[in-house]
Design a protein around this motif. Structure first.
Motif, short mmCIF file in Angstrom:
data_model
loop_
_atom_site.label_atom_id
_atom_site.label_comp_id
_atom_site.label_asym_id
_atom_site.label_seq_id
_atom_site.Cartn_x
_atom_site.Cartn_y
_atom_site.Cartn_z
N CYS A 168 0.80 -1.22 0.00
CA CYS A 168 0.00 0.00 0.00
C CYS A 168 0.84 1.27 0.00
CB CYS A 168 -0.92 0.02 1.23
SG CYS A 168 -2.14 -1.30 1.28
N GLY A 169 2.15 1.15 0.08
CA GLY A 169 3.00 2.32 0.16
C GLY A 169 3.22 2.81 1.58
N PHE B 85 -6.50 5.97 12.50
CA PHE B 85 -7.42 5.10 11.77
C PHE B 85 -7.65 3.78 12.51
CE2 PHE B 85 -5.11 7.44 8.32
CZ PHE B 85 -6.18 8.26 7.94
N THR B 86 -8.84 3.23 12.35
CA THR B 86 -9.18 1.93 12.92
C THR B 86 -9.56 0.97 11.81
OG1 THR B 86 -9.98 2.94 14.97
CG2 THR B 86 -10.70 0.69 14.51
N LEU B 87 -8.97 -0.21 11.84
CA LEU B 87 -9.24 -1.25 10.85
C LEU B 87 -9.84 -2.48 11.53
CD1 LEU B 87 -5.82 -1.05 8.98
CD2 LEU B 87 -7.99 -0.15 8.14
N ASP B 88 -10.42 -3.36 10.75
CA ASP B 88 -10.96 -4.63 11.25
C ASP B 88 -9.79 -5.61 11.41
OD1 ASP B 88 -12.13 -7.13 11.67
OD2 ASP B 88 -13.85 -6.70 10.38
N GLY B 89 -9.43 -5.89 12.65
CA GLY B 89 -8.29 -6.76 12.90
C GLY B 89 -8.42 -8.16 12.34
N GLU B 90 -9.64 -8.69 12.28
CA GLU B 90 -9.82 -10.04 11.75
C GLU B 90 -9.48 -10.11 10.27
OE1 GLU B 90 -13.62 -11.65 12.63
OE2 GLU B 90 -13.32 -11.63 14.81
N LEU B 91 -9.65 -9.00 9.57
CA LEU B 91 -9.36 -8.98 8.14
C LEU B 91 -7.88 -8.84 7.86
CD1 LEU B 91 -12.23 -6.71 6.74
CD2 LEU B 91 -12.20 -9.19 7.02
N MET C 276 -7.48 -11.31 3.94
CA MET C 276 -6.46 -10.26 3.95
C MET C 276 -6.55 -9.39 2.70
SD MET C 276 -2.81 -11.13 5.71
CE MET C 276 -2.38 -9.38 5.69
N VAL C 277 -7.21 -9.88 1.65
CA VAL C 277 -7.44 -9.02 0.48
C VAL C 277 -8.28 -7.82 0.90
CG1 VAL C 277 -8.57 -8.86 -1.76
CG2 VAL C 277 -7.24 -10.89 -1.20
N ALA C 278 -9.38 -8.08 1.64
CA ALA C 278 -10.24 -7.00 2.11
C ALA C 278 -9.51 -6.14 3.14
CB ALA C 278 -11.52 -7.58 2.72
N GLY C 279 -8.74 -6.76 4.02
CA GLY C 279 -8.00 -6.01 5.03
C GLY C 279 -6.95 -5.10 4.41
N GLY D 23 -8.58 -2.09 2.76
CA GLY D 23 -8.92 -1.06 3.75
C GLY D 23 -7.71 -0.27 4.18
N LEU D 24 -6.59 -0.95 4.37
CA LEU D 24 -5.34 -0.28 4.75
C LEU D 24 -4.89 0.68 3.64
CD1 LEU D 24 -2.82 0.04 6.56
CD2 LEU D 24 -1.86 -1.98 5.41
N CYS D 25 -4.93 0.22 2.40
CA CYS D 25 -4.52 1.06 1.27
C CYS D 25 -5.39 2.31 1.18
CB CYS D 25 -4.61 0.28 -0.03
SG CYS D 25 -3.35 -0.99 -0.27
N GLU D 26 -6.69 2.15 1.37
CA GLU D 26 -7.61 3.29 1.26
C GLU D 26 -7.34 4.32 2.35
OE1 GLU D 26 -11.34 0.83 -0.80
OE2 GLU D 26 -11.38 1.32 1.35
N LYS D 27 -7.04 3.84 3.56
CA LYS D 27 -6.76 4.78 4.67
C LYS D 27 -5.43 5.49 4.45
CE LYS D 27 -10.39 3.73 7.24
NZ LYS D 27 -11.51 4.69 7.45
N LEU D 28 -4.45 4.78 3.93
CA LEU D 28 -3.17 5.43 3.65
C LEU D 28 -3.32 6.49 2.55
CD1 LEU D 28 -0.67 2.42 3.84
CD2 LEU D 28 -0.67 4.45 5.30
N GLU D 29 -4.18 6.23 1.59
CA GLU D 29 -4.43 7.23 0.56
C GLU D 29 -5.11 8.45 1.16
OE1 GLU D 29 -4.04 8.80 -3.18
OE2 GLU D 29 -3.16 6.98 -2.34
#
Length: 300
Positions: A208-209, A266-272, A280-283, A286-292
């Motif tokens: 995700c950079g 930011f808060t992410l879904d830890g299970e993902l 982990m694709v969905a997780g 979500g990480l990439c979108e928050k970093l953007e």
């Protein structure tokens, strides 16, 4: 289990394994390497499998072997059908007698959580043990393929693995060349746990950079101090939504920190993101979108 009972069971299991490995059956053997590089050999596809970590349960279902799982540890709650699986304990302590009574022909273990002593005892019983611990995102698809081989479900595992690789490739194409964002990944707050660069979550960060500020620490899941985080001054802080967990709001009083100034808590879904399985694709998405979003918050 009493010592003499365990010894008797060891002898019986060893005899059964020796009988199974005969010249007539050797040609049908299935062999794969686990994540430690050890060769796991079965004389026929596994039909009775025990999953010793939640991510393992998810991998087995995705590889087409959900109906072959006879036991799983607590917190194995995805997919929905996994909630009905018989429990054999936690990923740190299992009920050995129950495991043996289930007569598994394959155990898929996660060594970081599992008791090494118990795992070694199960090895002595002659039960094949596959150690599952993907440390790269591509390892998820690879795990599906190998587990599919062991279960004889390649017709499900192969397209599932190809789809996962395709989705990660699309994310890499979109985000891997974006401007880097220095970030802190908070696994837990009391004590303050994070992950180093060898973890699969850090591989998601790289895709995700993101730049893990504690990537160089030697321990996979080190405890760090608040002062160390403040000194590193990350541009973004990520936590996971868990019960009884303080979360990233603990950083709000530190108004001089860049992540707080730029509204990048930011808060992410830890299970993902924390389970090394197909979700982990969905997780990672979500990480990439928050970093953007953190990039968009940069001050001119």
């Amino acid at each position: 289990m009493k010592t003499n009972q365990l010894a008797a069971t060891l002898c019986l299991c060893a005899a059964a394994v020796a009988a199974a490995v005969s010249p007539s059956s050797a040609s049908a053997a299935i062999s794969v390497r686990d994540d430690d590089g050890n060769v796991i050999t079965l004389q026929k596809p596994a039909q009775r499998i025990i999953a010793m970590a939640p991510h393992v349960t998810e991998l087995l279902y995705a590889a087409g072997g959900g109906d072959k799982i006879v036991g799983a540890v607590t917190f194995s709650d995805f997919p929905e059908a996994a909630k009905k699986l018989p429990r054999i304990g936690t990923n740190r302590q299992i009920d050995m007698e129950r495991v043996i009574a289930m007569k598994p022909d394959l155990i898929v273990a996660w060594m970081h959580g599992s008791s090494e002593r118990q795992i070694e005892t199960l090895r002595q019983l002659g039960i094949p043990i596959f150690h599952s611990e993907p440390v790269k995102l591509d390892g998820i698809a690879d795990s599906l393929l190998r587990l599919g081989q062991l279960m004889g479900t390649e017709n499900v595992a192969q397209p599932a693995a190809a789809d996962i690789r395709k989705q990660f490739a699309a994310l890499a194409k979109q985000y891997s060349n974006r401007p880097p964002v220095r970030m802190f990944y908070q696994v837990w707050d009391k004590p303050l746990y994070t992950l180093n660069g060898a973890s699969i979550v850090s591989d998601a960060m790289r895709l995700c950079g993101g730049v893990n500020i504690f990537a160089d620490l030697k321990t996979t899941a080190p405890v760090v101090s608040v002062e160390a985080v403040l000194q590193a001054d990350p541009e973004a802080i990520f936590g996971t939504a868990e019960k009884d967990y303080g979360g990233v709001t603990m950083w709000k009083p530190y108004t001089t920190m860049k992540a707080v100034r730029n509204d990048n808590l930011f808060t992410l879904d830890g299970e993902l993101l924390n389970r090394a399985g197909p979700r982990m694709v969905a997780g990672t998405t979500g990480l990439c979108e928050k970093l953007e979003l953190a990039r968009q918050h940069r001050k001119n």
